[in-house]
Design a protein around this motif. Structure first.
Motif, PDB file in Angstrom:
ATOM      1  N   THR A 119       0.802  -1.223   0.000  1.00 11.81           N
ATOM      2  CA  THR A 119       0.000   0.000   0.000  1.00 11.81           C
ATOM      3  C   THR A 119       0.838   1.278   0.000  1.00 11.81           C
ATOM      4  OG1 THR A 119      -0.195  -0.143   2.409  1.00 11.81           O
ATOM      5  CG2 THR A 119      -1.979  -1.092   1.100  1.00 11.81           C
ATOM      6  N   THR A 120       2.163   1.142   0.059  1.00 10.23           N
ATOM      7  CA  THR A 120       3.035   2.311  -0.057  1.00 10.23           C
ATOM      8  C   THR A 120       3.664   2.397  -1.446  1.00 10.23           C
ATOM      9  OG1 THR A 120       5.091   1.235   0.685  1.00 10.23           O
ATOM     10  CG2 THR A 120       3.591   2.064   2.397  1.00 10.23           C
ATOM     11  N   GLY A 121       3.340   1.440  -2.301  1.00  9.69           N
ATOM     12  CA  GLY A 121       3.890   1.432  -3.645  1.00  9.69           C
ATOM     13  C   GLY A 121       5.192   0.678  -3.788  1.00  9.69           C
ATOM     14  N   LYS A 122       5.618   0.003  -2.732  1.00 13.22           N
ATOM     15  CA  LYS A 122       6.847  -0.785  -2.801  1.00 13.22           C
ATOM     16  C   LYS A 122       6.567  -2.201  -3.293  1.00 13.22           C
ATOM     17  CE  LYS A 122       9.240   1.697   0.923  1.00 13.22           C
ATOM     18  NZ  LYS A 122       9.856   1.574   2.269  1.00 13.22           N
ATOM     19  N   ILE A 123       7.526  -2.786  -4.004  1.00 16.16           N
ATOM     20  CA  ILE A 123       7.389  -4.171  -4.459  1.00 16.16           C
ATOM     21  C   ILE A 123       7.615  -5.089  -3.260  1.00 16.16           C
ATOM     22  CG2 ILE A 123       8.341  -5.987  -5.925  1.00 16.16           C
ATOM     23  CD1 ILE A 123       9.140  -3.798  -7.919  1.00 16.16           C
ATOM     24  N   ALA A 124       6.589  -5.856  -2.918  1.00 20.75           N
ATOM     25  CA  ALA A 124       6.685  -6.772  -1.783  1.00 20.75           C
ATOM     26  C   ALA A 124       7.199  -8.138  -2.204  1.00 20.75           C
ATOM     27  CB  ALA A 124       5.319  -6.921  -1.111  1.00 20.75           C
ATOM     28  N   PHE A 125       6.910  -8.532  -3.458  1.00 14.68           N
ATOM     29  CA  PHE A 125       7.303  -9.871  -3.908  1.00 14.68           C
ATOM     30  C   PHE A 125       7.210  -9.936  -5.427  1.00 14.68           C
ATOM     31  CE2 PHE A 125       6.688 -14.506  -4.547  1.00 14.68           C
ATOM     32  CZ  PHE A 125       7.740 -14.984  -3.770  1.00 14.68           C
ATOM     33  N   VAL A 126       8.033 -10.782  -6.016  1.00 10.61           N
ATOM     34  CA  VAL A 126       7.956 -11.073  -7.457  1.00 10.61           C
ATOM     35  C   VAL A 126       7.937 -12.584  -7.626  1.00 10.61           C
ATOM     36  CG1 VAL A 126       9.003 -10.794  -9.725  1.00 10.61           C
ATOM     37  CG2 VAL A 126       9.265  -8.976  -8.005  1.00 10.61           C
ATOM     38  N   TYR A 127       6.885 -13.074  -8.258  1.00  5.89           N
ATOM     39  CA  TYR A 127       6.782 -14.506  -8.543  1.00  5.89           C
ATOM     40  C   TYR A 127       7.007 -14.733 -10.029  1.00  5.89           C
ATOM     41  CZ  TYR A 127       4.748 -19.005  -9.738  1.00  5.89           C
ATOM     42  OH  TYR A 127       4.555 -20.272 -10.255  1.00  5.89           O
ATOM     43  N   ASP A 128       7.974 -15.575 -10.347  1.00  2.00           N
ATOM     44  CA  ASP A 128       8.237 -15.951 -11.739  1.00  2.00           C
ATOM     45  C   ASP A 128       7.576 -17.294 -12.019  1.00  2.00           C
ATOM     46  OD1 ASP A 128       9.819 -13.689 -12.304  1.00  2.00           O
ATOM     47  OD2 ASP A 128      11.568 -14.641 -11.375  1.00  2.00           O
ATOM     48  N   LYS A 129       6.717 -17.311 -13.018  1.00  2.00           N
ATOM     49  CA  LYS A 129       5.956 -18.510 -13.388  1.00  2.00           C
ATOM     50  C   LYS A 129       6.890 -19.711 -13.545  1.00  2.00           C
ATOM     51  CE  LYS A 129       2.589 -19.924 -16.967  1.00  2.00           C
ATOM     52  NZ  LYS A 129       1.896 -19.415 -18.184  1.00  2.00           N
ATOM     53  N   VAL A 130       6.497 -20.823 -12.952  1.00  2.00           N
ATOM     54  CA  VAL A 130       7.339 -22.015 -12.954  1.00  2.00           C
ATOM     55  C   VAL A 130       7.032 -22.940 -14.132  1.00  2.00           C
ATOM     56  CG1 VAL A 130       7.948 -24.093 -11.666  1.00  2.00           C
ATOM     57  CG2 VAL A 130       7.642 -21.932 -10.451  1.00  2.00           C
ATOM     58  N   HIS A 131       5.757 -23.229 -14.327  1.00  2.31           N
ATOM     59  CA  HIS A 131       5.355 -24.185 -15.370  1.00  2.31           C
ATOM     60  C   HIS A 131       5.007 -23.428 -16.652  1.00  2.31           C
ATOM     61  CE1 HIS A 131       4.526 -26.264 -11.500  1.00  2.31           C
ATOM     62  NE2 HIS A 131       5.158 -27.240 -12.130  1.00  2.31           N
ATOM     63  N   LEU A 132       5.865 -23.569 -17.649  1.00  2.00           N
ATOM     64  CA  LEU A 132       5.716 -22.829 -18.899  1.00  2.00           C
ATOM     65  C   LEU A 132       5.192 -23.735 -20.005  1.00  2.00           C
ATOM     66  CD1 LEU A 132       9.156 -20.980 -18.797  1.00  2.00           C
ATOM     67  CD2 LEU A 132       6.953 -20.133 -17.962  1.00  2.00           C
ATOM     68  N   PRO A 133       4.115 -23.325 -20.679  1.00  3.04           N
ATOM     69  CA  PRO A 133       3.638 -24.102 -21.827  1.00  3.04           C
ATOM     70  C   PRO A 133       4.622 -23.966 -22.990  1.00  3.04           C
ATOM     71  CG  PRO A 133       2.399 -22.061 -21.632  1.00  3.04           C
ATOM     72  CD  PRO A 133       3.283 -22.143 -20.423  1.00  3.04           C
ATOM     73  N   PRO A 134       4.523 -24.834 -24.000  1.00  2.00           N
ATOM     74  CA  PRO A 134       5.479 -24.819 -25.113  1.00  2.00           C
ATOM     75  C   PRO A 134       5.658 -23.452 -25.761  1.00  2.00           C
ATOM     76  CG  PRO A 134       4.148 -26.794 -25.209  1.00  2.00           C
ATOM     77  CD  PRO A 134       3.574 -25.972 -24.110  1.00  2.00           C
ATOM     78  N   ALA A 135       4.581 -22.690 -25.906  1.00  2.00           N
ATOM     79  CA  ALA A 135       4.694 -21.391 -26.566  1.00  2.00           C
ATOM     80  C   ALA A 135       5.626 -20.461 -25.807  1.00  2.00           C
ATOM     81  CB  ALA A 135       3.316 -20.741 -26.705  1.00  2.00           C
ATOM     82  N   GLU A 136       5.596 -20.519 -24.468  1.00  2.00           N
ATOM     83  CA  GLU A 136       6.471 -19.661 -23.674  1.00  2.00           C
ATOM     84  C   GLU A 136       7.909 -20.174 -23.694  1.00  2.00           C
ATOM     85  OE1 GLU A 136       3.898 -17.257 -20.473  1.00  2.00           O
ATOM     86  OE2 GLU A 136       4.346 -19.305 -19.862  1.00  2.00           O
ATOM     87  N   VAL A 137       8.065 -21.490 -23.696  1.00  2.00           N
ATOM     88  CA  VAL A 137       9.414 -22.066 -23.809  1.00  2.00           C
ATOM     89  C   VAL A 137      10.043 -21.654 -25.133  1.00  2.00           C
ATOM     90  CG1 VAL A 137      10.732 -24.205 -23.965  1.00  2.00           C
ATOM     91  CG2 VAL A 137       8.873 -24.015 -22.300  1.00  2.00           C
TER      92      VAL A 137
END
Length: 227
Positions: free
Chosen positions: A86-104
């Motif tokens: 709520t102060t505009g700070k980044i609290a966390f970043v999650y990077d997607k783990v399971h990538l479908p073929p198009a993203e790979v």
């Protein structure tokens, strides 16, 4: 440029949030409506732009904002969900783990599996779109006892009944709220279904195939006591 129009729409909808609210935007907020690799990559500059806009929005309105973007960070292409406090700070970043073929094939790198964040007394869990098909991630999240699981999605080809079943079962198995945000794909029985599901698996709100915002008041720490 559907991606530009979608990005503007998402930020306009987020502006409606009241102080203390949690806003969850869908997957690829900076590249919605795109599928061809070269067009997806051309939307990368908008990721940093939208992150700056969300940072300002979260701080100005005193809201939590979860935004997923296709982004190049530290030299690697990522599908990343950012949670702003709520102060505009980044609290966390999650990077997607399971990538479908198009993203790979696009060259996106999977995350390291970190998907839990404690913020202001609330334990947030993270999954993104294709992740929901992998029970091992659901089981890991369940072991971490989250309060709210954030699921930005696209799932253009999945049936609506399966999307709803996945969200309800994830909520029940993890004894947590599921907040899912996605895109309407028109009037057929695929995609859409931005929703809020309670820890007992009950559907609180489901926008279905409509376009707009779904919202509800919840008690974040509420749990379902088994009979």
């Amino acid at each position: 440029h559907p991606d530009a129009a979608i990005a503007d729409f998402l930020l306009q909808e987020a502006e409606k949030a009241e102080p203390g609210s949690l806003v969850v935007l869908p997957e690829y907020a900076n590249a919605g409506g795109l599928s061809q690799p070269e067009k997806l990559l051309s939307a990368l500059p908008r990721a940093d732009q939208m992150l700056k806009q969300v940072e300002e929005l979260a701080a100005r309105k005193g809201i939590y904002v979860s935004i997923n973007v296709l982004i190049r960070r530290d030299g690697k292409l990522r599908n990343s969900t950012y949670l702003f406090d709520t102060t505009g700070k980044i609290a966390f970043v999650y990077d997607k783990v399971h990538l479908p073929p198009a993203e790979v094939n696009l060259g996106i790198e999977p995350g390291d599996g970190s998907c839990i964040c404690d913020l202001d007394g609330i334990r947030f869990g993270f999954m993104t779109c294709y992740d929901v098909y992998y029970n091992e991630q659901i089981e890991y999240l369940a072991s971490q006892k989250p309060d709210i699981i954030l699921i930005p999605g696209y799932q253009r080809g999945e049936r609506t009944d399966i999307i709803c079943a996945q969200a309800k079962l994830t909520a029940f198995r993890c004894n947590a709220y599921v907040v899912r945000s996605s895109y309407s794909m028109g009037s057929d029985e695929h995609g859409g279904c931005s929703m809020i599901v309670a820890p007992d698996g009950k559907m609180i709100k489901n926008i279905g195939k409509d376009v707009g915002t779904v919202s509800a008041e919840i008690e974040p720490l509420k749990k379902y006591m088994r009979s």
